[in-house]
Write a protein that holds these residues in place. Structure first.
Motif, PDB file in Angstrom:
ATOM      1  N   VAL A   1       0.901  -1.160   0.000  1.00  0.00           N
ATOM      2  CA  VAL A   1       0.000   0.000   0.000  1.00  0.00           C
ATOM      3  C   VAL A   1       0.932   1.201   0.000  1.00  0.00           C
ATOM      4  O   VAL A   1       1.677   1.419   0.946  1.00  0.00           O
TER       5      VAL A   1
ATOM      6  N   GLN B   1       2.618   4.927  -0.035  1.00  0.00           N
ATOM      7  CA  GLN B   1       2.433   6.186   0.683  1.00  0.00           C
ATOM      8  C   GLN B   1       1.733   7.203  -0.217  1.00  0.00           C
ATOM      9  O   GLN B   1       0.840   7.920   0.206  1.00  0.00           O
TER      10      GLN B   1
ATOM     11  N   LEU C   1      -0.209   6.431  -2.553  1.00  0.00           N
ATOM     12  CA  LEU C   1      -1.427   5.769  -2.996  1.00  0.00           C
ATOM     13  C   LEU C   1      -1.390   5.197  -4.406  1.00  0.00           C
ATOM     14  O   LEU C   1      -1.563   4.016  -4.598  1.00  0.00           O
TER      15      LEU C   1
ATOM     16  N   LYS D   1     -10.098   6.886  -0.206  1.00  0.00           N
ATOM     17  CA  LYS D   1      -9.046   6.541  -1.170  1.00  0.00           C
ATOM     18  C   LYS D   1      -8.081   5.551  -0.536  1.00  0.00           C
ATOM     19  O   LYS D   1      -7.639   4.590  -1.158  1.00  0.00           O
ATOM     20  N   GLN D   2      -7.749   5.819   0.740  1.00  0.00           N
ATOM     21  CA  GLN D   2      -6.840   4.950   1.451  1.00  0.00           C
ATOM     22  C   GLN D   2      -7.406   3.540   1.534  1.00  0.00           C
ATOM     23  O   GLN D   2      -6.685   2.557   1.387  1.00  0.00           O
ATOM     24  N   ARG D   3      -8.720   3.455   1.750  1.00  0.00           N
ATOM     25  CA  ARG D   3      -9.362   2.140   1.802  1.00  0.00           C
ATOM     26  C   ARG D   3      -9.248   1.422   0.466  1.00  0.00           C
ATOM     27  O   ARG D   3      -9.059   0.204   0.417  1.00  0.00           O
TER      28      ARG D   3
ATOM     29  N   PRO E   1       0.167   4.618   5.659  1.00  0.00           N
ATOM     30  CA  PRO E   1      -1.099   4.732   4.930  1.00  0.00           C
ATOM     31  C   PRO E   1      -1.997   5.859   5.445  1.00  0.00           C
ATOM     32  O   PRO E   1      -2.840   6.349   4.712  1.00  0.00           O
ATOM     33  N   PHE E   2      -1.797   6.264   6.701  1.00  0.00           N
ATOM     34  CA  PHE E   2      -2.718   7.264   7.237  1.00  0.00           C
ATOM     35  C   PHE E   2      -2.059   8.623   7.432  1.00  0.00           C
ATOM     36  O   PHE E   2      -2.604   9.501   8.100  1.00  0.00           O
TER      37      PHE E   2
ATOM     38  N   LEU F   1      -4.091  11.795   6.525  1.00  0.00           N
ATOM     39  CA  LEU F   1      -5.470  11.936   7.002  1.00  0.00           C
ATOM     40  C   LEU F   1      -5.561  12.839   8.230  1.00  0.00           C
ATOM     41  O   LEU F   1      -4.607  12.975   8.991  1.00  0.00           O
TER      42      LEU F   1
ATOM     43  N   ARG G   1      -7.970   9.398  10.818  1.00  0.00           N
ATOM     44  CA  ARG G   1      -6.818   8.556  11.100  1.00  0.00           C
ATOM     45  C   ARG G   1      -7.140   7.557  12.207  1.00  0.00           C
ATOM     46  O   ARG G   1      -6.848   6.369  12.105  1.00  0.00           O
TER      47      ARG G   1
END
Ligand SMILES: Nc1ncnc2c1ncn2[C@@H]1O[C@H](COP(=O)(O)OP(=O)(O)O)[C@@H](O)[C@H]1O
Ligand SMILES: [Mg+2]
Lengths: 257, 268
Positions: free
Chosen positions: A89, A91, A93, A148-150, A169-170, A173, A178
């Motif tokens: 995943v 950074q 995205l 988007k992260q999901r 990944p967060f 946010l 987060r």
């Protein structure tokens, strides 16, 4: 080339170093003799300050970038190029703006030639798991940062990797999102057991999620300390033991993380 | 009626008001033009009244004077020429630009040739193409090809060069080969740029068509205009000009529709 390894160890990073050479500026030494092991099915957190070389190390681990020195072994086999067993995943995205959510999520199996029906089913399953049901046909720019992260997380899971790397990944946010996402990832990783390497610069996040935490120094990245976290799950951020560990790690870092 | 609807209605009435203004502007222009011709301020030897152009338009449905073909034949000939050149330029130029942008050896091999051809104005090719293939369809299609080919190559080349490194890494971690990454990541992400190039190519090919026909042709809209000059028929000249303008407008409109479908993700 292969390598002896203890039972239960999936991945070995051995003496990995990386320096960037660019014209007219000093060589930039980014990763310095990093050695670490990743155990089967553990949630390993790599904790380090910004720009210390975490992403570079992950690129080396995932086979995207060759190290200058040292090697990475997956189940005893040296990694020389990207391997579908290791998912990432990113950074940044890297959702593809021309693809809908479901098309983004199914891209892994699609690239390995898996038929539409099978890959759609898998994609739907993980879209559901990350809580994006109903957004299958939306485009990335129609989604919020957390959503988007999901998508990025569902995309990595859908390719069914054995080891899943998540690079901050967060990081982008807001605090509330987060916090929600930390709960989510904790839930998802319980549900879908994988070996996870999770990168962050946030001590609380590290303590909230990790079975083990590897603390890195500032640039160049070196392993500073390894912590085994035996707190019961789900974790409580105001539990005295949690706070004690937090203080301990915080005192061991040069920067306020 | 709620507020929102009222607002919308207001906006629509505003649109209507501006539309009326535009129509009045065009009508005034035509009226002044008509009057100037009627009262002999402008000589009918140098310009035709709007009504005369309209009459000629209907006449040219069947009349072949003075250029030897009806308006429809001329349109058909011009379309055939320009579309042949335009589409061959897209079919060859766009993939070529993308491949050059992706594969360095190909870039190094083709670039020098391309850079030599690039600054030569398409019209400068006319004499040579006439020597090669006469003044038929082939020659003009070839000139149009040269004018449309360059923007197709340059834009798709630039577009694919701008492919995001993260997208490439994503595909790599899924074990995709370089060619597969080219196809599934490079090509789609360069589409908006490629389309911008094709839009330039469209303008170029329509513009060059007329130039090509003015110089070397035996039918077509450009040829019709030139014959109009030889036979002192300003009505025919203006009719030719307007037809070219309107067709160009229609092409651009169709193209925009197609573009909006293909790269919808960009505008959504
Ligand atoms: N491809 C590259 N070329 C040159 N320098 C790089 C490259 N990738 C990263 N760096 C540098 O290495 C350092 C560490 O970067 P990174 O691994 O992204 O840090 P982080 O720990 O925040 O993920 C940064 O100073 C960055 O500028
Ligand atoms: Mg990073």
């Amino acid at each position: 080339m292969s390598m002896e390894q203890k039972a239960g160890t999936r991945l070995i990073v051995k003496d990995v170093s990386k320096t960037f050479y660019q014209k007219k500026i000093e060589p930039h030494h980014v990763v310095d003799k990093v050695s670490l092991e990743v155990k089967d099915n553990e949630f390993l957190v790599l904790l380090g300050p910004g720009h210390c070389g975490k992403t570079v190390l992950l690129n080396i681990v995932s086979g995207l970038m060759p190290p200058d020195e040292g090697s990475v072994y997956l189940d005893g086999e040296k990694i020389t190029k990207p391997n579908p067993k290791i998912g990432m995943v990113f950074q940044k995205l890297g959702l593809m703006p021309w693809k809908t959510v479901i098309e983004n999520v199914e891209i892994g199996p699609k690239l390995s030639g898996i038929n539409v029906k099978t890959r759609r089913e898998r994609a739907e399953y993980f879209i559901d798991l990350v809580g994006l049901k109903g957004f299958e046909n939306s485009y990335p720019h129609q989604l919020s940062g957390g959503m988007k992260q999901r998508v990025g997380i569902a995309r990595a899971y859908t390719n069914d990797p054995e080891i899943l790397i998540m690079d901050e990944p967060f990081g982008q946010l807001d605090a509330q999102t987060r916090y929600n996402m930390q709960n989510e990832i904790s839930r998802i990783s319980e549900h879908e057991k994988r070996t996870i390497i999770f990168v962050t610069n946030n001590i609380e996040e590290a303590l909230y999620l990790g079975d083990r935490i590897i603390l890195f120094t500032e640039c160049p990245a070196r392993v500073k300390e390894i912590y085994d976290i035996d707190l019961k799950r789900p974790r409580d951020m105001i539990d005295p033991e949690f706070l004690r560990l937090r203080k301990m790690i915080s005192n061991n870092t040069d920067l306020a993380l | 009626m709620n507020n929102n609807n009222l607002l919308k209605k207001g906006r629509r009435m505003g649109d209507l008001k501006y539309m009326i203004l535009s129509v009045i502007s065009v009508l005034t222009f035509l009226l002044i033009w008509q009057l100037l011709v009627i009262f002999g301020v402008l000589s009918t030897r140098t310009i035709a009244a709007p009504t005369q152009v309209l009459v000629t338009f209907f006449e040219k449905f069947y009349s072949t004077a003075p250029d030897g073909a009806t308006i429809f034949t001329n349109i058909a000939v011009s379309l055939k020429v320009s579309l042949t050149g335009f589409f061959s330029a897209i079919i060859i130029g766009t993939p070529l630009g993308m491949l050059m942008g992706w594969y360095k050896p190909l870039d190094r091999f083709i670039r020098p040739l391309f850079e030599i051809i690039r600054p030569i104005p398409p019209i400068a090719w006319i004499p040579l193409t006439i020597l090669w293939v006469g003044i038929g369809l082939g020659a003009k299609a070839m000139i149009i090809f040269f004018s449309a080919f360059v923007p197709c190559v340059i834009n798709s080349y630039t577009g694919i060069k701008l492919t995001s490194q993260v997208h490439v890494s994503v595909a790599k971690t899924f074990g995709a080969s370089n060619f597969k990454i080219f196809r599934t990541v490079g090509v789609p992400s360069s589409m908006p740029m490629a389309f911008a190039g094709i839009r330039i190519a469209l303008g170029n090919s329509w513009g060059t068509l007329v130039a090509a026909e003015l110089l070397a042709a035996n039918a077509g809209l450009g040829y019709m205009i030139m014959m109009g000059r030889q036979f002192v028929r300003p009505d025919v000249i203006i009719l030719g000009m307007l037809t070219i303008g309107i067709l160009g407008f229609i092409f651009t409109w169709i193209f925009t529709k197609i573009e909006n479908v293909v790269v919808r993700w960009r505008t959504l």
